[in-house]
Design an enzyme around this catalytic site. Structure first.
Site, PDB file in Angstrom:
ATOM      1  N   MET A  14       0.807  -1.223   0.000  1.00  0.00           N
ATOM      2  CA  MET A  14       0.000   0.000   0.000  1.00  0.00           C
ATOM      3  C   MET A  14       0.843   1.278   0.000  1.00  0.00           C
ATOM      4  O   MET A  14       0.298   2.356  -0.220  1.00  0.00           O
ATOM      5  CB  MET A  14      -0.979   0.002   1.174  1.00  0.00           C
ATOM      6  CG  MET A  14      -2.248  -0.783   0.901  1.00  0.00           C
ATOM      7  SD  MET A  14      -2.993  -0.434  -0.731  1.00  0.00           S
ATOM      8  CE  MET A  14      -3.379   1.308  -0.562  1.00  0.00           C
ATOM      9  N   ASP A  15       2.141   1.173   0.238  1.00  0.00           N
ATOM     10  CA  ASP A  15       2.975   2.355   0.005  1.00  0.00           C
ATOM     11  C   ASP A  15       3.055   2.613  -1.500  1.00  0.00           C
ATOM     12  O   ASP A  15       2.996   3.757  -1.951  1.00  0.00           O
ATOM     13  CB  ASP A  15       4.372   2.164   0.583  1.00  0.00           C
ATOM     14  CG  ASP A  15       4.418   2.466   2.069  1.00  0.00           C
ATOM     15  OD1 ASP A  15       3.363   2.411   2.717  1.00  0.00           O
ATOM     16  OD2 ASP A  15       5.515   2.751   2.577  1.00  0.00           O
ATOM     17  N   HIS A  16       3.197   1.539  -2.264  1.00  0.00           N
ATOM     18  CA  HIS A  16       3.191   1.709  -3.730  1.00  0.00           C
ATOM     19  C   HIS A  16       1.832   2.211  -4.202  1.00  0.00           C
ATOM     20  O   HIS A  16       1.730   3.192  -4.928  1.00  0.00           O
ATOM     21  CB  HIS A  16       3.511   0.384  -4.424  1.00  0.00           C
ATOM     22  CG  HIS A  16       4.954   0.002  -4.360  1.00  0.00           C
ATOM     23  ND1 HIS A  16       5.918   0.602  -5.129  1.00  0.00           N
ATOM     24  CD2 HIS A  16       5.593  -0.918  -3.612  1.00  0.00           C
ATOM     25  CE1 HIS A  16       7.102   0.057  -4.863  1.00  0.00           C
ATOM     26  NE2 HIS A  16       6.934  -0.859  -3.950  1.00  0.00           N
TER      27      HIS A  16
END
Lengths: 409, 414
Positions: free
Chosen positions: B178-180
């Site tokens: 979810m950082d990406h």
């Protein structure tokens, strides 16, 4: 000003992409990108073959009964789109497709055989976006692919799974290869739109789902690029070059939750000690002393854990304390109470927990979508971001086969 | 300093992002020519972004100029230092906001406001500013003050739960997926807001919550609950190496010859099944009930065992090639080395561009998975070292003289 469906095109309620016309040739690869653009306000016409696209046969189904208008997969990925059917094998079908292309700002497709150059030659202002497993050209362009094979070849699978490597690695759930490539397709489309706004020129955007997976693996890629090191998968935590300790703990009824990174700062040790005291567990927890040491010595730093035995004991005690507290509570209470005390802990929520959770509900995330055809309204997952002026919205349920043929003759 | 080029050259971003969830968003814009100006705290040497001095490292050197992840996430950006504890710094920031199209950040909710720059202030400085905040739970809602990083976002939004094998703990995601995707969504929000501004002249504030973004990635599972009342938390689930939406069988990661070697095989339909059964050529696969997907799903564990027996002694790449030839989707589970240095497809795409970093030297980084025929991305310049562009930004862009710059430095403002 109103759009073709009567929806407002300016001011309150209009999406940021209002006025843009997208023609999407139905494909599993483009469905998510098309949804993103459509929910952001672009007039998106989904073109299917007569009888409907085969993704209408994808499970699960409404009331578990298969049928072209009952696929929940199709419902989700085709919100806000208009639906038309075109037979590209017939002269009238080809003429109709040409007419659709003529009025499109953006043509979105997942077909390697589409004549992109021909399409663009006749329409230099069109932005043609190809979303395919390996891109239009290249050594693997001909390969057959699914979400599973893309995530396996592209890197995510290598990093996901369990500490025990005799167990197969794991594909993360939910067709994420399609999502990674899909959001990249939408982003690149808007870059091309912004360029066209200045120059009037269209262009071709080539999206590779495989490349998208490859550049979405965080440390796995740059550990190799920078240090030629290889990460190894671990149970429900970051794959690492060096192993780390478990971050899962059972709650009072055995349901697993996420303990996060154990306390490191003075404030976090104080919070944890305060929590133990408030629960009257400080005497019962055997390592309270180490937490006090952690507080008194000014916390611990992750870089100390290698050499400093005391720091390691303190760090371990922090995790043990979280596990200890978790075993006495329900997972959701642990999550909320820990977070209120400043500890970044988590609940391992199932999708049904999320859509009913009061935080998501208060943010308006669950989005009612009317299915007037069957007289029912269902909650859908909502906006990925909340815009002040240009709200994301689901303009309408997914179309039936050929539902808007008359609107787009 | 030459003027920028690329399709987003007209866009200037005042960039407070860090880590990957935010830095990845402005990185994308920078790769298409946006002038992204990273603002970092000189007192803490930019360590608000914990990746600045974190591993991996190219060699034995350590410190804020050697973090490999930071370098990867901040290519093509400019960097300035600004000590926002001082009044003069806040004045400079206001002048920078005035010439910026976008303000991007991924602080915890409320931090930028406490620094004196809530949206109302940003908008007063620049009426058409696009402000995109990206936090774990957004700026509204009961959890808005909660702290997250990737694994917590994934746990809370349903992504960890849905990744795993039956009767096992969740496997989750072995990285901050979810950082990406948070970064991608933040970039998408900025781009959409720019399109809206082109049309109407209006700016706006977009409040992005990473957990909302994550929860939006589980559509069919959510609908199975809201439409059919079927929860994902049920016996036998999750089972994410098998395929439920759409239904496919056999569909799994199978063992191959060698240590920790695996191969993915997915039978999309009855045709793929015939081809797979033909390649394996085992009498146990000829039963009539396997001709249809329902029969194969009902027996998928037995079928998995037969397929695994066939794959286990074979090389993963050989299995994949043989099945691809028969028309069946199959691929080796590739190690980082195999997909980065061993796969001609990533090389042909130009997926690992090499940049020049002032301290680290030449380093390869992530490229982008798209190619634009006329205005493609470019990643050549490494992440900025601390304060690398102070002279350009404060001197050329804001018009400060050398004496002023010297006094700002002496006073600890820069």
């Amino acid at each position: 000003m109103t759009g073709i469906d009567g929806a407002a095109m300016d001011g309150e309620g209009a999406g940021p992409l209002v006025g843009l016309r997208v023609v999407e040739l139905a494909s599993e690869w483009t469905a998510y990108a098309g949804k993103l653009l459509a929910d952001l306000g672009a007039e998106t016409v989904l073109v299917e073959p007569p009888g409907g696209h085969h993704t209408r046969s994808y499970a699960p189904f409404s009331d578990d009964e298969p049928g072209p208008d009952r696929s929940l997969w199709f419902w989700h990925y085709n919100t806000s789109k208009f639906g038309v059917t075109v037979d590209p094998g017939s002269d009238t079908g080809r003429a109709r497709l040409d007419a659709l292309f003529d009025r499109a700002d953006i043509v979105l497709h997942g077909d390697r055989d589409l004549d992109v150059d021909g399409l663009r030659r006749a329409r230099p202002a069109a932005i043609v976006v190809s979303v395919t497993p390996f891109g239009r050209t290249g050594p693997r362009a001909e390969e057959h692919a699914t979400d599973l094979t893309l995530l396996a070849a592209g890197g995510p699978v290598w990093s996901c799974g369990y500490d025990d490597h005799s167990i197969a690695p794991v594909r993360g759930g939910g067709n994420q290869a399609l999502h990674i490539g899909g959001v990249h397709a939408a982003m690149a489309t808007l870059v091309a739109v912004l360029h066209r706004n200045i120059t009037g020129a269209g262009q071709h955007v080539d999206v590779s789902l495989y490349a998208a997976a490859n550049v979405s693996t965080e440390a796995a890629t740059y550990e190799w690029l920078v240090a030629r090191a290889t990460v190894q998968r671990q149970t429900c935590r970051h794959a690492g070059v060096f192993p780390t300790a478990s971050s899962l703990a059972p709650d009072v009824r055995g349901r697993l939750l996420h303990t996060g990174v154990p306390p490191r700062t003075v404030k976090e040790f104080e919070a944890l000690l305060g929590w133990l005291h408030d629960l009257d567990l400080a005497d019962e927890f055997p390592e309270t002393f180490f937490l006090e040491m952690g507080r008194d010595r000014g916390g611990v730093h992750l870089s100390e854990l290698g050499e400093d035995v005391e720091a390691r004991e303190i760090f371990g005690a922090g995790r043990d304390a979280l596990v200890f507290i978790a075993s006495r509570m329900l997972d959701h209470d642990f999550f909320v109470e820990g977070q209120k005390r400043g500890l970044a802990v988590g609940i391992i929520a199932a999708p049904e927990d999320v859509i009913q959770d009061r935080h998501f509900v208060e943010r308006g995330f669950p989005t009612p979508v009317e299915h007037e055809d069957i007289g029912r309204t269902f909650l859908y997952p909502g906006a990925p971001f909340a815009a002040g002026r240009t709200p994301w919205r689901i303009a309408r349920r997914a179309p039936h086969v050929g539902e808007h043929d008359r609107l787009f003759p | 300093m030459t003027a920028g080029s690329g399709p987003l050259a007209r866009v200037r971003v005042c960039d407070f992002t860090g880590q990957l969830a935010g830095a990845g968003a402005t990185r994308y814009l920078a790769a298409f020519g946006a002038e992204v100006i990273r603002i970092e705290d000189p007192v803490r040497q930019g360590r608000w972004d914990i990746l600045r001095g974190s591993s991996p490292f190219v060699d034995d050197r350590r410190g804020v100029e050697f973090g490999g992840a930071f370098q990867n996430h901040n290519v093509e950006k400019r960097g300035v230092t600004l000590n926002l504890r001082t009044e003069r710094a806040r004045e400079l920031l206001a002048r920078l906001v005035a010439i910026s199209d976008v303000v991007a950040e991924n602080f915890a909710a409320g931090v930028l406001a406490r620094l004196g720059f809530p949206y109302e202030v940003l908008r007063a400085i620049r009426p058409d500013v696009i402000y995109v905040s990206n936090s774990g739970f957004g700026h509204r809602g009961p959890y808005s003050s909660f702290k997250t990083w990737g694994p917590i976002v994934q746990a809370v939004c349903g992504l960890s739960f849905t990744s795993g094998l039956p009767d096992m703990p969740p496997a989750g995601w072995g990285y901050s997926y979810m950082d990406h995707q948070g970064a991608n969504m933040q970039a998408l929000a900025i781009l959409a807001a720019l399109v809206h501004r082109d049309r109407t002249g209006e700016g706006q504030w977009i409040d992005m919550s990473c957990t909302d973004a994550g929860a939006s990635l589980l559509g069919p599972a959510v609908l199975d609950f809201t439409v059919n009342g079927r929860p994902a938390r049920r016996p036998g689930m999750p089972d994410s190496n098998h395929s439920q939406a759409p239904v496919m069988a056999p569909h799994n990661l199978y063992p191959a010859a060698g240590h920790d070697c695996w191969v993915a095989i997915a039978c999309r339909d009855d045709h793929d099944w015939c081809a797979l059964a033909g390649a394996i050529d085992d009498d146990r696969l000829t039963e009539q009930r396997y001709q249809r997907v329902d029969g194969r799903v009902a027996a998928q564990r037995e079928l998995d065992a037969v397929v695994a027996e066939w794959t286990a002694p074979r090389d993963k790449f050989d299995v994949a090639a043989r099945l691809q030839e028969a028309g069946v989707p199959a691929a080796a589970v590739q190690t980082p080395e195999e997909r980065i240095d061993g796969d001609p497809a990533t090389a042909a795409w130009g997926l690992w561009p090499e940049v020049e970093h002032a301290a680290m030297g030449r380093v390869r980084v992530d490229g982008l998975p798209v190619h634009l025929s006329d205005t493609d991305w470019k990643i050549e310049r490494g992440a900025p070292v601390l304060g690398a562009d102070n002279d350009y930004v404060y001197g050329e862009l804001l018009g400060l003289g050398e004496d002023e710059l010297a006094s700002l430095r002496a006073e600890g403002v820069l």
